[in-house]
Design a protein around this motif. Structure first.
Motif, PDB file in Angstrom:
ATOM      1  N   MET A   1       0.571  -1.152   0.154  1.00 19.21           N
ATOM      2  CA  MET A   1       0.158   0.048   0.104  1.00 19.21           C
ATOM      3  C   MET A   1       0.755   1.173   0.050  1.00 19.21           C
ATOM      4  N   THR A   2       0.370   2.324  -0.628  1.00 22.12           N
ATOM      5  CA  THR A   2       1.216   3.346  -0.832  1.00 22.12           C
ATOM      6  C   THR A   2       0.605   4.526   0.128  1.00 22.12           C
ATOM      7  N   THR A   3       1.454   5.184   1.010  1.00 17.37           N
ATOM      8  CA  THR A   3       0.848   6.392   1.586  1.00 17.37           C
ATOM      9  C   THR A   3       1.346   7.530   1.198  1.00 17.37           C
ATOM     10  N   LEU A   4       0.597   8.549   0.829  1.00 14.02           N
ATOM     11  CA  LEU A   4       1.126   9.884   0.382  1.00 14.02           C
ATOM     12  C   LEU A   4       1.677  10.625   1.763  1.00 14.02           C
ATOM     13  N   THR A   5       2.653  11.408   1.121  1.00 18.31           N
ATOM     14  CA  THR A   5       3.411  12.302   2.161  1.00 18.31           C
ATOM     15  C   THR A   5       2.968  13.602   1.558  1.00 18.31           C
ATOM     16  N   PRO A   6       3.036  14.683   2.412  1.00 20.97           N
ATOM     17  CA  PRO A   6       2.464  15.955   1.742  1.00 20.97           C
ATOM     18  C   PRO A   6       3.553  16.593   0.983  1.00 20.97           C
ATOM     19  N   SER A   7       4.605  16.142   0.750  1.00 25.31           N
ATOM     20  CA  SER A   7       5.707  16.580  -0.304  1.00 25.31           C
ATOM     21  C   SER A   7       5.240  15.806  -1.445  1.00 25.31           C
ATOM     22  N   ALA A   8       5.079  14.612  -1.481  1.00 25.44           N
ATOM     23  CA  ALA A   8       4.800  13.802  -2.698  1.00 25.44           C
ATOM     24  C   ALA A   8       3.501  13.733  -3.392  1.00 25.44           C
ATOM     25  N   SER A   9       2.446  14.274  -2.398  1.00 25.44           N
ATOM     26  CA  SER A   9       1.135  14.055  -3.033  1.00 25.44           C
ATOM     27  C   SER A   9       0.832  14.969  -4.472  1.00 25.44           C
ATOM     28  N   PRO A  10       1.238  16.059  -4.371  1.00 23.47           N
ATOM     29  CA  PRO A  10       0.950  16.865  -5.579  1.00 23.47           C
ATOM     30  C   PRO A  10       1.392  16.297  -6.821  1.00 23.47           C
ATOM     31  N   ARG A  11       2.623  15.674  -6.873  1.00 17.43           N
ATOM     32  CA  ARG A  11       2.904  15.077  -8.023  1.00 17.43           C
ATOM     33  C   ARG A  11       2.190  13.714  -8.368  1.00 17.43           C
ATOM     34  N   VAL A  12       2.185  12.875  -7.405  1.00 23.04           N
ATOM     35  CA  VAL A  12       1.010  11.703  -7.445  1.00 23.04           C
ATOM     36  C   VAL A  12      -0.117  12.049  -7.850  1.00 23.04           C
ATOM     37  N   VAL A  13      -0.990  12.935  -7.386  1.00 23.22           N
ATOM     38  CA  VAL A  13      -2.078  13.260  -7.869  1.00 23.22           C
ATOM     39  C   VAL A  13      -2.101  13.880  -9.238  1.00 23.22           C
ATOM     40  N   ARG A  14      -1.081  14.688  -9.722  1.00 20.67           N
ATOM     41  CA  ARG A  14      -1.384  15.013 -11.112  1.00 20.67           C
ATOM     42  C   ARG A  14      -1.008  13.925 -11.923  1.00 20.67           C
ATOM     43  N   GLU A  15      -0.156  12.762 -11.564  1.00 20.43           N
ATOM     44  CA  GLU A  15       0.117  11.807 -12.452  1.00 20.43           C
ATOM     45  C   GLU A  15      -1.195  10.978 -12.666  1.00 20.43           C
ATOM     46  N   LEU A  16      -1.693  10.712 -11.438  1.00 22.14           N
ATOM     47  CA  LEU A  16      -3.066   9.988 -11.648  1.00 22.14           C
ATOM     48  C   LEU A  16      -4.249  10.731 -12.223  1.00 22.14           C
ATOM     49  N   ALA A  17      -4.174  12.005 -11.998  1.00 18.47           N
ATOM     50  CA  ALA A  17      -5.335  12.890 -12.918  1.00 18.47           C
ATOM     51  C   ALA A  17      -4.924  12.707 -14.439  1.00 18.47           C
ATOM     52  N   ASP A  18      -3.550  12.979 -14.821  1.00 17.10           N
ATOM     53  CA  ASP A  18      -3.362  12.646 -16.048  1.00 17.10           C
ATOM     54  C   ASP A  18      -3.631  11.294 -16.846  1.00 17.10           C
ATOM     55  N   ASP A  19      -3.600  10.467 -15.878  1.00 17.84           N
ATOM     56  CA  ASP A  19      -3.801   8.933 -16.428  1.00 17.84           C
ATOM     57  C   ASP A  19      -5.255   8.876 -16.461  1.00 17.84           C
ATOM     58  N   LEU A  20      -6.361   9.334 -15.486  1.00 14.35           N
ATOM     59  CA  LEU A  20      -7.619   9.251 -15.500  1.00 14.35           C
ATOM     60  C   LEU A  20      -8.151  10.178 -16.594  1.00 14.35           C
ATOM     61  N   ALA A  21      -7.448  11.126 -17.263  1.00 15.78           N
ATOM     62  CA  ALA A  21      -7.871  12.042 -18.440  1.00 15.78           C
ATOM     63  C   ALA A  21      -7.809  11.332 -19.522  1.00 15.78           C
ATOM     64  N   VAL A  22      -6.983  10.412 -19.745  1.00 12.45           N
ATOM     65  CA  VAL A  22      -6.850   9.767 -21.282  1.00 12.45           C
ATOM     66  C   VAL A  22      -8.118   9.197 -21.785  1.00 12.45           C
ATOM     67  N   ASP A  23      -8.687   8.422 -20.754  1.00 10.35           N
ATOM     68  CA  ASP A  23     -10.012   7.846 -21.328  1.00 10.35           C
ATOM     69  C   ASP A  23     -10.888   7.905 -20.611  1.00 10.35           C
ATOM     70  N   ALA A  24     -11.114   9.093 -20.037  1.00 12.26           N
ATOM     71  CA  ALA A  24     -12.331   9.556 -19.043  1.00 12.26           C
ATOM     72  C   ALA A  24     -13.613   9.546 -19.926  1.00 12.26           C
ATOM     73  N   ASP A  25     -13.679  10.181 -21.192  1.00 14.15           N
ATOM     74  CA  ASP A  25     -14.587   9.992 -21.826  1.00 14.15           C
ATOM     75  C   ASP A  25     -15.280   8.618 -22.199  1.00 14.15           C
ATOM     76  N   LEU A  26     -14.313   7.901 -22.658  1.00 13.39           N
ATOM     77  CA  LEU A  26     -14.628   6.587 -22.982  1.00 13.39           C
ATOM     78  C   LEU A  26     -15.200   5.714 -21.697  1.00 13.39           C
ATOM     79  N   ARG A  27     -14.501   5.864 -20.762  1.00 12.39           N
ATOM     80  CA  ARG A  27     -15.090   5.119 -19.535  1.00 12.39           C
ATOM     81  C   ARG A  27     -16.608   5.802 -18.890  1.00 12.39           C
ATOM     82  N   ASP A  28     -16.498   7.163 -19.269  1.00 16.66           N
ATOM     83  CA  ASP A  28     -17.957   7.581 -18.935  1.00 16.66           C
ATOM     84  C   ASP A  28     -19.021   6.838 -19.893  1.00 16.66           C
TER      85      ASP A  28
END
Length: 401
Positions: A1-28
């Motif tokens: 399990m990954t636990t975010l730290t305050p310093s790492a979370s913005p980067r991790v969140v951005r990477e996840l958001a970018d990943d979700l954005a790629v096929d968001a319309d298809l999944r919707d």
């Protein structure tokens, strides 16, 4: 399990958001239960963002709430359905802190982190006029839960469901935590929703499901004057997190529309959308510039109101049981204002972006902007702006809580 730290979370969140954005319309458009998306959330450590490891010596975790709100908003810009799922989880994951004894809450939170629970359900603060569909009946060694909730958050993917139920012997309202894997629990996903199609919402029924004493987190007084201001933050945490979803959805729609408008071929330019390149000259249509100026201002105005409410709620959660009634009322005032302003801005922005991009070719370059509008409609359909404004006016004019 990954636990975010305050310093790492913005980067991790951005990477996840970018990943979700790629096929968001298809999944919707597919509208399947979000099992894969929940796995992505877990891999990024987002469900564990509000963990005991982040609390201070007083039990407060206000800074974690700021981080959680930012994460929900960033995810919503890419996929507001998954952001709503995460928002409900974060709000419900604080239920032990708000309703249970401190030692019990700490132990339950540690177990939730260890077993990577994703929370679902709904918790309402009762009053003398309201009722509940769930009944909790005492038995030898515990209780049984019976009843149905027609619309519950995250039921399709939750590991634990939190609810308010009424005891049949005393009439008290209590908060219970139930394992949906029990055979007496049946769930039914929402069918063909207009928007927020991947949020995992649906109905849930309980057919005499056993509930042990340690699954009853605490009692909620029916008299609103007996509820502690800290416990009364429970609905505000959910409401503000859903505001973050609405704001992020609007910001995502505006960013998508901007990319489309920048890429459109313009008179005097040899570039076309088929080249995939920049059209060379920026848009100069004065009406288009006016429209984007209006929309950007609406988004920034809503963000300013939301950020003020976020800061106030974070401080209130950090205060813990020491929070006063006046402070709680001020927080409710700011959350209500954030809901009202964001709902207006989100509906306006997600409608206007369909108009300013109407000349875009489709379907090859269409990113599915209609989903932002549908999601905004779904997010704002259940709240009454008139009721919120009346309450805000009562507080501002007469000082009522």
């Amino acid at each position: 399990m990954t636990t975010l730290t305050p310093s790492a979370s913005p980067r991790v969140v951005r990477e996840l958001a970018d990943d979700l954005a790629v096929d968001a319309d298809l999944r919707d458009r597919a509208g399947k239960p979000p099992f894969d998306e929940v796995s992505r959330l877990r891999e990024a450590g987002l469900p564990a963002l509000l963990t005991p490891s982040g609390q201070d010596s007083q039990g407060g975790r206000g800074s974690d709430w700021r981080t959680a709100c930012t994460a929900v908003r960033d995810i919503a810009a890419a996929d507001s359905s998954i952001a709503e799922l995460l928002a409900h989880h974060h709000a419900l994951s604080w239920s032990p802190r708000l309703f249970a004894a401190p030692d019990d809450a700490a132990a339950l939170e540690l177990r939730a982190v260890h077993e990577q629970w994703l929370y679902g359900g709904d918790i309402d603060l009762p009053d003398a006029q309201t009722g509940t569909d769930l009944a909790l009946t005492p038995t030898v060694g515990g209780y049984v839960l019976h009843g149905r909730r027609p619309l519950t958050a995250n039921v399709a993917v939750a590991d634990r469901l939190a609810h308010t139920a009424r005891r049949t012997d005393t009439g008290e309202w209590v908060v219970v935590l139930v394992n949906p894997a029990h055979p007496g629990v049946s769930t039914e996903p929402a069918h063909d929703p207009l928007g927020q199609r991947l949020s995992g919402a649906g109905g849930v029924s309980y057919d005499d499901v056993p509930v042990s004493a340690d699954q009853v987190l605490g009692t909620v007084p029916v008299d609103e004057h007996e509820i502690s201001p800290f416990t009364a933050l429970a609905p505000l945490t959910r409401r503000l997190l859903l505001v973050q979803v609405g704001l992020g959805n609007a910001e995502g729609a505006l960013a998508e529309a901007r990319d489309i408008s920048r890429a459109l071929p313009r008179p005097g330019s040899l570039a076309t959308l088929d080249t995939g390149g920049d059209c060379g000259t920026p848009p100069t249509d004065p009406y288009l510039l006016l429209a984007y100026g209006e929309l950007a201002t609406a988004a920034h105005s809503a963000a300013a109101v939301v950020e003020r409410a976020t800061e106030a709620l974070a401080q209130g959660l950090g205060a813990g049981p020491a929070l006063g009634a006046d402070e709680r009322a001020d927080i409710a005032f700011l959350v209500g204002a954030a809901e009202t302003v964001t709902a207006q801005s989100a509906l306006h922005i997600t409608t206007r972006v369909l108009e300013v991009t109407a000349d875009a070719p489709s379907p090859s370059t269409d990113p599915g902007l209609d989903r932002f509008w549908r999601n905004a409609r779904a997010l704002t359909a259940h709240g009454s702006a008139a009721h919120r404004l009346r309450d805000i006016g009562e507080h501002y004019l007469n000082g009522l809580h």
